[in-house]
Design an enzyme around this catalytic site. Structure first.
Site, mmCIF file in Angstrom:
data_model
loop_
_atom_site.group_PDB
_atom_site.id
_atom_site.type_symbol
_atom_site.label_atom_id
_atom_site.label_comp_id
_atom_site.label_asym_id
_atom_site.label_seq_id
_atom_site.Cartn_x
_atom_site.Cartn_y
_atom_site.Cartn_z
ATOM 1 C CB THR A 64 -0.893 -0.007 1.262
ATOM 2 O OG1 THR A 64 -1.484 1.284 1.432
ATOM 3 C CG2 THR A 64 -0.107 -0.297 2.531
ATOM 4 C CG ASP A 65 -1.218 4.948 -0.961
ATOM 5 O OD1 ASP A 65 -1.738 4.292 -0.040
ATOM 6 O OD2 ASP A 65 -1.833 5.842 -1.582
ATOM 7 C CD GLU A 66 -3.318 3.497 4.395
ATOM 8 O OE1 GLU A 66 -3.169 3.576 5.617
ATOM 9 O OE2 GLU A 66 -4.376 3.179 3.854
ATOM 10 C CE1 TYR A 95 -3.099 -2.520 6.013
ATOM 11 C CE2 TYR A 95 -3.105 -0.172 5.528
ATOM 12 C CZ TYR A 95 -3.091 -1.487 5.097
ATOM 13 O OH TYR A 95 -3.060 -1.755 3.761
ATOM 14 C CE LYS A 149 0.157 -4.630 3.078
ATOM 15 N NZ LYS A 149 -0.194 -6.019 2.657
HETATM 16 P P1 TYD Z 1 -10.303 4.521 4.433
HETATM 17 O O1 TYD Z 1 -11.256 4.078 3.380
HETATM 18 O O2 TYD Z 1 -10.427 3.923 5.803
HETATM 19 O O3 TYD Z 1 -8.855 4.293 3.830
HETATM 20 P P2 TYD Z 1 -7.386 4.805 4.350
HETATM 21 O O4 TYD Z 1 -7.480 5.205 5.764
HETATM 22 O O5 TYD Z 1 -6.595 3.575 4.137
HETATM 23 O O6 TYD Z 1 -7.014 5.927 3.426
HETATM 24 O O7 TYD Z 1 -10.408 6.103 4.589
HETATM 25 C C1 TYD Z 1 -10.207 6.960 3.485
HETATM 26 C C2 TYD Z 1 -10.283 8.373 4.000
HETATM 27 O O8 TYD Z 1 -11.620 8.651 4.422
HETATM 28 C C3 TYD Z 1 -9.409 8.638 5.224
HETATM 29 O O9 TYD Z 1 -8.883 9.968 5.133
HETATM 30 C C4 TYD Z 1 -10.366 8.542 6.384
HETATM 31 C C5 TYD Z 1 -11.670 9.042 5.800
HETATM 32 N N1 TYD Z 1 -12.909 8.445 6.382
HETATM 33 C C6 TYD Z 1 -13.924 9.289 6.880
HETATM 34 O O10 TYD Z 1 -13.813 10.536 6.833
HETATM 35 N N2 TYD Z 1 -15.044 8.709 7.401
HETATM 36 C C7 TYD Z 1 -15.194 7.352 7.483
HETATM 37 O O11 TYD Z 1 -16.244 6.889 8.004
HETATM 38 C C8 TYD Z 1 -14.159 6.510 6.950
HETATM 39 C C9 TYD Z 1 -14.289 5.017 6.991
HETATM 40 C C10 TYD Z 1 -13.037 7.104 6.407
#
Ligand code: TYD
Length: 306
Positions: free
Chosen positions: A94-96, A119, A123
């Protein structure tokens, strides 16, 4: 192979069950004995390792299964591949692992690892472990690092399916913090084509970024979902931010495009429309998911975020 934990769902594989190349084994990637036996019996040409606990919020509430599956699980797969002399191993990451990236930079594959959540740290650790099997044992390993995926069949804990599902049910859409965090969106089929191109044409010991060329702030994504589902902006609700929340992810794809010719093909508007259509037409799928363990997580994650 899949452990079929909360997000694993054999129903998703119904469309391919009759394919001659398909068979399914339920197993935990941390169970090295089972993996070793399976690799010895099946003698696969390649291992494409997608298996992971992939949700940041879950890793914050409960890091142990994330570290175990993502790090130890990768270790047992690598060991079984080494013992059984499997000729190709693609580790899907992942890019994270790059952490939050300040504008105007985009991460290439040499960008430092600055993982923020349990997480992403798990990774980053598993990426290094996979690459060490190339350096030490000369195993034919490549690592891919993709941006945020979206598309049909995605478990509704991630931003896009969660927001679509809540919008379709007229439930509040929970925006973490100011909603200005930026993510790069990659349609699932573009990701699959990219992994295939790395599997077939990627080089050993190399990392390949896979980005969607589509950077958007979360609020913009949510506005588009509300517009496409015909729901009011009033459904949007600001909630407490995620701890350690990365502000921005951004990747450059140049290396993969140069090496294999791959480029993302789906533009976001069409990808989002396709995804919304899928969720609209598969409400039973969503209802079955929401009746189980997912409901408990939803309450835990959103109850105290007023
Ligand atoms: P997510 O889909 O959990 O992926 P990641 O954290 O791996 O990027 O979240 C994407 C973005 O959306 C992240 O900035 C967190 C935000 N988010 C919300 O604002 N509300 C939510 O309910 C969720 C699940 C994520």
């Amino acid at each position: 192979m899949d452990k079929l934990t909360y997000a694993g769902n054999l129903e998703n594989l119904q469309p391919v069950v009759d394919h001659s190349g398909y068979s399914f084994v339920q197993a935990d990637i941390c169970d090295s004995e089972t993996i070793d036996k399976l690799f010895a019996e099946e003698a696969p040409d390649a291992v494409v390792h997608f298996a992971a606990e992939s949700h940041v919020d879950r890793s914050i509430h409960s890091p142990a299964p994330v570290i175990l599956t993502n790090f130890n699980g990768t270790f047992s797969l690598l060991e079984a591949a080494r013992k059984n002399k499997i000729s190709r191993f693609v580790h899907v990451s992942t890019d994270e692992v790059y952490g939050s990236i300040d504008e105007p930079y985009d991460a290439d594959e040499n960008y430092p690892l600055r993982a923020s959540s349990p997480y992403s740290a798990s990774k980053a650790g598993s990426d290094l472990l996979a690459l060490s099997y190339y350096t030490t044992y000369k195993m034919n390993v490549s690592v891919t690092r993709a941006s945020n995926n979206y598309g049909p069949y995605q478990f509704p804990e991630k931003l896009i399916p969660l927001m679509i599902s809540n919008a379709l049910e007229d439930k509040p859409l929970p925006v973490y913090g100011d909603g200005q965090q930026v993510r790069d969106w990659l349609f699932v089929e573009d990701h699959c084509r990219a992994i295939r191109s790395v599997l077939e044409r990627g080089n050993a010991g190399e990392i390949y970024n896979i980005g969607g060329n589509c950077s958007l702030p979360n609020l913009e994504v949510i506005h588009r979902i509300l517009k496409a589902t015909g729901k009011p902006e009033s459904l949007m609700t600001r909630v407490t931010d995620r701890p350690g929340h990365d502000r921005r992810y951004a990747l450059t794809n140049e290396k993969l495009t140069k090496a294999t010719g791959w480029e993302p093909q789906m533009d976001f508007e069409r990808g989002l429309a396709t995804t919304i259509d899928w969720y609209r037409s598969n409400r039973d799928w969503m209802d079955r998911i929401k009746s189980g363990e997912y409901r408990k997580f939803y309450e835990l994650n959103y109850a105290n975020r007023s």
